[in-house]
Each structure stands twice: as structure tokens, then as C-alpha cells.
Motif scaffolding. Structure first.
Motif, PDB file in Angstrom:
ATOM      1  N   ALA A  10       0.834  -1.209   0.000  1.00 52.30           N
ATOM      2  CA  ALA A  10       0.000   0.000   0.000  1.00 52.30           C
ATOM      3  C   ALA A  10       0.866   1.255   0.000  1.00 52.30           C
ATOM      4  N   LEU A  11       1.929   1.257   0.795  1.00 52.70           N
ATOM      5  CA  LEU A  11       2.820   2.425   0.838  1.00 52.70           C
ATOM      6  C   LEU A  11       3.553   2.591  -0.496  1.00 52.70           C
ATOM      7  N   THR A  12       4.000   1.478  -1.080  1.00 50.13           N
ATOM      8  CA  THR A  12       4.694   1.544  -2.372  1.00 50.13           C
ATOM      9  C   THR A  12       3.779   2.115  -3.449  1.00 50.13           C
ATOM     10  N   ASP A  13       2.527   1.702  -3.433  1.00 48.31           N
ATOM     11  CA  ASP A  13       1.556   2.254  -4.397  1.00 48.31           C
ATOM     12  C   ASP A  13       1.395   3.756  -4.191  1.00 48.31           C
ATOM     13  N   GLU A  14       1.319   4.166  -2.934  1.00 48.86           N
ATOM     14  CA  GLU A  14       1.169   5.588  -2.623  1.00 48.86           C
ATOM     15  C   GLU A  14       2.390   6.383  -3.103  1.00 48.86           C
ATOM     16  N   LEU A  15       3.577   5.840  -2.848  1.00 49.46           N
ATOM     17  CA  LEU A  15       4.798   6.523  -3.286  1.00 49.46           C
ATOM     18  C   LEU A  15       4.884   6.579  -4.802  1.00 49.46           C
ATOM     19  N   SER A  16       4.456   5.515  -5.478  1.00 51.82           N
ATOM     20  CA  SER A  16       4.487   5.497  -6.946  1.00 51.82           C
ATOM     21  C   SER A  16       3.532   6.539  -7.517  1.00 51.82           C
ATOM     22  N   MET A  17       2.335   6.626  -6.935  1.00 55.24           N
ATOM     23  CA  MET A  17       1.370   7.619  -7.412  1.00 55.24           C
ATOM     24  C   MET A  17       1.881   9.037  -7.168  1.00 55.24           C
ATOM     25  N   ALA A  18       2.533   9.230  -6.025  1.00 57.46           N
ATOM     26  CA  ALA A  18       3.060  10.557  -5.702  1.00 57.46           C
ATOM     27  C   ALA A  18       4.170  10.940  -6.674  1.00 57.46           C
ATOM     28  N   SER A  19       5.047   9.972  -7.007  1.00 55.64           N
ATOM     29  CA  SER A  19       6.154  10.284  -7.920  1.00 55.64           C
ATOM     30  C   SER A  19       5.649  10.516  -9.341  1.00 55.64           C
ATOM     31  N   GLU A  20       4.542   9.850  -9.725  1.00 53.50           N
ATOM     32  CA  GLU A  20       3.976  10.065 -11.051  1.00 53.50           C
ATOM     33  C   GLU A  20       3.235  11.401 -11.120  1.00 53.50           C
ATOM     34  N   ALA A  21       2.640  11.804  -9.979  1.00 52.03           N
ATOM     35  CA  ALA A  21       1.885  13.058  -9.967  1.00 52.03           C
ATOM     36  C   ALA A  21       2.812  14.261  -9.979  1.00 52.03           C
ATOM     37  N   ALA A  22       4.024  14.126  -9.402  1.00 44.26           N
ATOM     38  CA  ALA A  22       4.943  15.245  -9.320  1.00 44.26           C
ATOM     39  C   ALA A  22       5.367  15.753 -10.702  1.00 44.26           C
TER      40      ALA A  22
END
Length: 199
Positions: free
Chosen positions: A181-193
Motif C-alpha cells: 500500500a505504501l509503495t503504491d502511494e509513493l508510486s502515485m506521488a512520484s507520477e503526480a509530481a
């Protein structure tokens, strides 16, 4: 009997220690995963936060490993978490091999004690003759006590060895869910940046 008693004391110490160490709230503190997800969303991730997180629990150690490389690709995050996970699982399984060994050797020690007792009894018969059958029966009974004692140590040791193995597996699966779940959150955050920068 002395080795069997030593095995019994060691097994009891391991069982008590593992019960204390493998408490769910100690391994997977309640709300920790959600708290870290909130940190990831709000970017409150300074090195002190991450180091404090690493010290809290096995789950905290895994989440901190992911956060330390949060700006890298998902594959690198996954690799770091897997490396840290092997260390965490090793710690969770600490002393379980010893407990399994005790479960294995205790009946053998009991059987060995019985064999030695029977040998000494037959030597006594060779020296002084059969004599009183009641004494022979008593000697056989005393020899068999070793086997019974070995089994009394081995059965609980084997049961708790299997129980703790299953408990570790359950905890590892729950930690994996939180890390994913945390990895998914970090991936979404890095894609949104990059998207925000491009916009």
C-alpha cells in the motif's frame, strides 16, 4: 535426564520470549501504516522521522526502507524492501531453529537414557543374577522414565515451533500488505509530481 532438563529449560525460555516478541501490536503497531501513508501524502518525511520509524517495530523498519528510496523507481523500492524484509523475517524467526532442534533431539535423548539404563541393569543382572523380579521391574520403569521425559519435552516444543512458524508467516503477510500500500502511494506521488511540473 540432565540434558533433557536443560532442553526443557531452554525450550520454555524460547517459548516465553517468542510469545513476548511476536505480539501483533509489537510487530505491527496499530495505525502505523496509515500514519506513514499520511506522512507520504503530506511530504512530512525528514530523516529524523524515518529513523524514528525504523526503530519502532519490524513493520516500521520495512516502511522506513521504502521511504529511504521513495524518489527512486518502483523496482528499486521493491528491491530495498525485499532486502530489509529478509533481515526482519530472520529476526522474527530467531530461536525457532533451536526450538525445532530441541523438539527433534529430546526423544532421542530420552531413548538414549533408557538404553543406558537398560544396559546398566543387565550388567547388574550379569554380576548378581536375576535376584528379585520386583527390583528388575523397578529398574526398567526408571529407565523408561527417560523416554517419557524426552517425549514430554519434545511434544510441546514441536507444537510451539509449528505455532510460531505460522504466526511469523501471518505477520509477514500482513506487513507485506502494508508495504505494498505504501509503495503504491509513493508510486502515485512520484507520477503526480512530474505531471504538476509539466502543467
Amino acid at each position: 535426564m540432565v540434558p533433557i532438563l536443560i532442553c526443557s529449560a531452554v525450550a520454555l525460555a524460547i517459548i516465553l520470549e517468542r510469545f513476548w516478541t511476536l505480539r501483533r501490536k509489537a510487530v505491527i503497531p496499530p495505525e502505523l501504516g496509515e500514519q506513514v501513508m499520511t506522512w507520504a501524502r503530506t511530504r512530512k518525511l525528514d530523516p529524523k522521522h524515518i529513523e524514528a520509524l525504523r526503530q519502532t517495530s519490524p513493520l516500521g523498519e520495512l516502511l522506513a526502507a521504502a521511504l529511504l528510496v521513495r524518489h527512486r523507481s518502483r523496482d528499486i523500492i521493491k528491491e530495498r524492501v525485499e532486502d530489509t524484509g529478509r533481515h526482519v523475517v530472520h529476526q522474527l524467526e530467531r530461536f525457532l531453529n533451536t526450538l525445532g532442534t530441541i523438539a527433534l533431539i529430546s526423544p532421542l535423548l530420552g531413548l538414549l537414557g533408557t538404553v543406558f539404563g537398560m544396559i546398566s541393569m543387565f550388567f547388574a543382572v550379569m554380576v548378581s543374577g536375576v535376584g528379585d523380579p520386583l527390583k528388575m521391574a523397578g529398574g526398567i520403569g526408571e529407565a523408561l522414565v527417560c523416554t517419557a521425559s524426552g517425549l514430554c519435552v519434545a511434544i510441546p516444543a514441536y507444537f510451539f515451533h509449528r505455532y510460531f512458524r505460522g504466526r511469523v508467516n501471518d505477520l509477514v503477510i500482513d506487513m507485506e500488505k502494508q508495504v505494498i500500500a505504501l509503495t503504491d502511494e509513493l508510486s502515485m506521488a512520484s507520477e503526480a509530481a512530474p505531471a504538476r511540473v509539466a502543467g
